[in-house]
Design a protein around this motif. Structure first.
Motif: not given
Lengths: 489, 237
Positions: A312-341
């Motif tokens: 959801t949109k709210l969830r994606v926005e939460r990833w912008a709050f802090s790095f911890q939020e991004l890493l804690e969310d499995p979907v966020g982490r997966a996307h971040f991993m792709d980006f790092l790839g």
């Protein structure tokens, strides 16, 4: 306990009683301490010590009282006379002891002793007078009347009743310094005010020593039959002071060096946090599509499941709050991993994940995990070598000789800060993230089926913060709901 | 005057409550008997009558808007004492019910606790009812019937208390009691004299103290005799 006492009353099987002879009056129903202990041993087949202990508990809870030394709550296994307490003063009938009753008792005592109350009783009396001074008229009236009523009885009865009351208050309002370290009287849990027979676990089927199940266990369950239990063992005051003060000094020194944050800074950070998270909170801003507890649909939970295809949109926005939020969310982490790839630095995140596994994994796998990590990430020329600075690398390699759970903490922290300072901001500015934001779904608010005749449509997820008192607030809330999803923070 | 009446009623209620408390103390003990239960019933019925009467008077007085501040304060004081008394009565009635159920006098026969209280309590009940003596006229299963009636009466009393709280609003914290701490010591001389006697007997609960008193008197007598002899010897010589 009460059943024990009742079975003691049996005229044939119970405890043998004699009469007590005072100056001229004779009062029946005195039991010697030794007889009580002997009866307990005979009835329950327990040892001497246990019987003594059980007897002492009976005395401490006020079911028996000593005639010679009324203030001592101990059972002596000899000729000392004891008497049973009247059922009115048992803990199952009267619990907790009322302030008003205590005030009346103290007033009566005051009258009898002509104002010579001493010690803790005087303190209690003054305290009570301060607390319930509005009913003091009643207290004095009742005290006088009760004394006059008591005079209508024979002297022997009067004595006995006075003793009973005295014991009851001794048990329920003990003097501040306990006579014995074991006296911690508390009510049996079964004794809540019920107009039925008190339910105490039957001691015939259980061992009497399991009685502590119904009362708070004493600090020293085995009390010693010493010659003079009245004396408190004198506290070693001298050693206490030096040790005590040394500890105090240490504590103060440590307190001085504690890091302190100004409350203004704290509160600002807190306000910022609340402001940022306000729209994301389902309680404060309502949740879309609808609050499952209210509308009985669990769409909210399925949409916000940990691993869902489209967040959801709210969830994606939460990833912008802090790095911890991004890493804690499995979907966020997966996307971040792709980006790092795409940036060719995916090994950082993999290393971090592997370290997390080490920290939280099983103790038996620690060695194996450490070896695997070393082989994969840290060894020179490894397949996915992570870039750690030399000092940290040295310290880590030192620690690897005796591997334990937290040996890779420093390295993990270094990589974490690297990702946070470097990759994370790039991720937020990247096209990938923008695409995610665009694709994110905003669940529409579920139309609540209401009676067609209702003027105000009910909110699908009523939030206590939004429920307004006036009807003008309602449309505001209704419009702010979908806005919240569209406009973002 | 209304105030004096209220006060008199309250005193009577107070007396009845105290006597009831005294009687309930012995339920389940060795002095428990049919007559005790009967006395309990009579006392509590009297107490209830008095309570109803006091309540009507006090409610009427307190609802009267045209009362002066002092008078109102006085009535509020009486009100607080009255509601406290009623609470005590209700609590004692509940305990009497619990104890009465736990210690039925007839079948199933349970042994009564041997508390050492053996006399009868007719005097106490007579005092409560303000009569000279009491006649006992109960039949067989009196205590069992009495218990159900007691339950009903408890409900009545608690309802009465509830009603009282609803109807009249007297904040407890504004009431200033007339008696201060230690006011009970300024009681009448007769009470003091008789209580001194009680005091001296209370202190001697052990059998050794009378012996000590005896020994002390003997010793002092011997000493006096010795002094007299010495004086005689001195006079002679």
């Amino acid at each position: 306990m009460e059943r024990v006492v009742l079975s003691m009353q049996d005229p044939d099987q119970g405890v043998r009683t004699r009469s007590q002879r005072l100056f001229i009056t004779v009062i029946p129903h005195t039991a010697a301490g030794g007889d009580v202990v002997a009866w307990l041993i005979r009835k329950y087949g327990i040892s001497d010590e246990e019987a003594l202990h059980l007897g002492t508990l009976l005395v401490q809870h006020g079911y028996l009282y000593s005639l010679r030394e009324p203030r001592s709550l101990l059972l002596r296994p000899d000729d000392t006379p004891y008497r049973f307490q009247t059922p009115y003063f048992w803990t199952s009938t009267v619990w907790p002891a009322a302030e008003l009753d205590y005030a009346i008792y103290l007033t009566k005592k005051n009258i009898r002793k002509q104002g010579a109350l001493v010690g803790h009783e005087k303190e209690h009396y003054d305290q009570l007078h301060r607390k319930i001074s509005h009913t003091w008229d009643l207290v004095v009236m009742q005290a006088r009347e009760q004394l006059r009523a008591a005079k209508q009885r024979r002297k022997g009865d009067r004595l006995v009743i006075a003793c009973q009351e005295q014991t009851y208050w001794l048990v329920n309002r003990p003097p501040a310094a306990p006579l014995h370290p074991c006296i911690r009287v508390s009510p049996p849990h079964a004794g809540a005010a019920q107009p039925s027979v008190p339910t105490v676990p039957d001691p015939d089927t259980q061992r009497p020593c399991s009685a502590p199940g119904i009362m708070r266990p004493c600090l020293h369950p085995r009390f010693q039959v010493s010659a003079n239990p009245h004396l408190l063992s004198p506290q070693p005051a001298t050693t206490k002071s030096t040790e005590f003060y040394k500890q105090e000094m240490e504590r103060c020194r440590k307190a001085l060096t504690r890091a302190r944050v100004k409350s203004s800074v704290c509160l600002e950070a807190y306000l910022k946090f609340s402001g940022q998270r306000g729209p994301h909170d389902p309680m404060m801003s309502g949740c879309l599509p609808s609050n499952p507890w209210v509308s009985d649909e669990d769409a909210y939970w399925t949409i916000n499941a940990p691993s869902v295809a489209v967040p959801t949109k709210l969830r994606v926005e939460r990833w912008a709050f802090s790095f911890q939020e991004l890493l804690e969310d499995p979907v966020g982490r997966a996307h971040f991993m792709d980006f790092l790839g795409t940036e060719f630095s995916a090994e950082n995140l993999s290393f971090w994940e592997a370290c997390e596994e080490l920290r939280h994994g099983g103790q038996a796998q620690v060695h194996a995990t450490v070896d695997a990590i070393y082989q994969q990430f840290l060894a020179p020329g490894a397949a996915r070598w992570v870039n750690i600075d030399s000092r940290t690398m040295e310290r880590t390699l030192e620690g690897l000789r005796q591997p334990h759970r937290y040996v890779l903490d420093e390295a993990q922290l270094h990589i974490y800060m690297l990702m946070k300072k470097d990759s994370y901001p790039r991720f937020l500015k990247s096209a990938a993230y923008r695409d995610l934001l665009a694709e994110a779904v905003v669940p529409p608010e579920a139309k609540r089926r209401v009676f067609p005749f209702m003027r105000k449509p009910l909110h699908a997820s009523p939030s206590p913060a939004l429920l307004p008192a006036s009807p003008s607030g309602e449309p505001v809330a209704a419009t702010s709901g979908p806005e919240c999803g569209d406009g973002g923070t | 005057m209304a105030r004096e009446e209220c006060k008199a009623l309250l005193d009577a209620l107070n007396k009845a409550t105290a006597c009831y408390h005294h009687l309930v103390l012995t339920v389940g003990g060795s002095a428990d008997s049919q007559s005790l239960r009967e006395e309990l019933q009579k006392t509590r019925q009297k107490a209830q009558e008095l309570a109803v009467a006091t309540r009507t008077q006090l409610t009427a007085a307190l609802r009267d808007r045209g009362l002066g501040a002092e008078e109102r304060a006085e009535f509020e004081r009486l009100w607080v004492a009255f509601s406290g008394c009623l609470d005590l009565l209700e609590a004692d009635m509940r305990r009497a019910l619990a104890l009465g159920t736990a210690f039925p006098l007839h079948a199933p026969r349970r042994p009564l606790v041997r508390t050492g209280v053996a006399g009868d309590s007719a005097g106490v009940a007579a005092r409560a009812l303000s009569v000279r003596s009491l006649r006992h006229e109960a039949e067989g299963n009196f205590d069992v019937d009495d218990l159900s009636q007691l339950e009903r009466e408890i409900l009545q009393v608690s309802e009465m208390i509830q009603e009282m709280e609803m109807k009249v609003n007297v904040p407890r914290w504004t009431v200033q009691a007339r008696q201060t701490a230690g006011a009970e010591l300024l009681s009448s001389a007769s009470v003091r004299v008789s209580s001194v006697g009680a005091v001296s007997v209370q202190e001697r609960t052990g059998p050794c103290d009378p012996n000590k008193a005896l020994a002390a008197t003997v010793f002092s007598a011997v000493l006096l005799a010795a002094v007299a002899l010495a004086v005689c010897v001195a006079k002679l010589s």
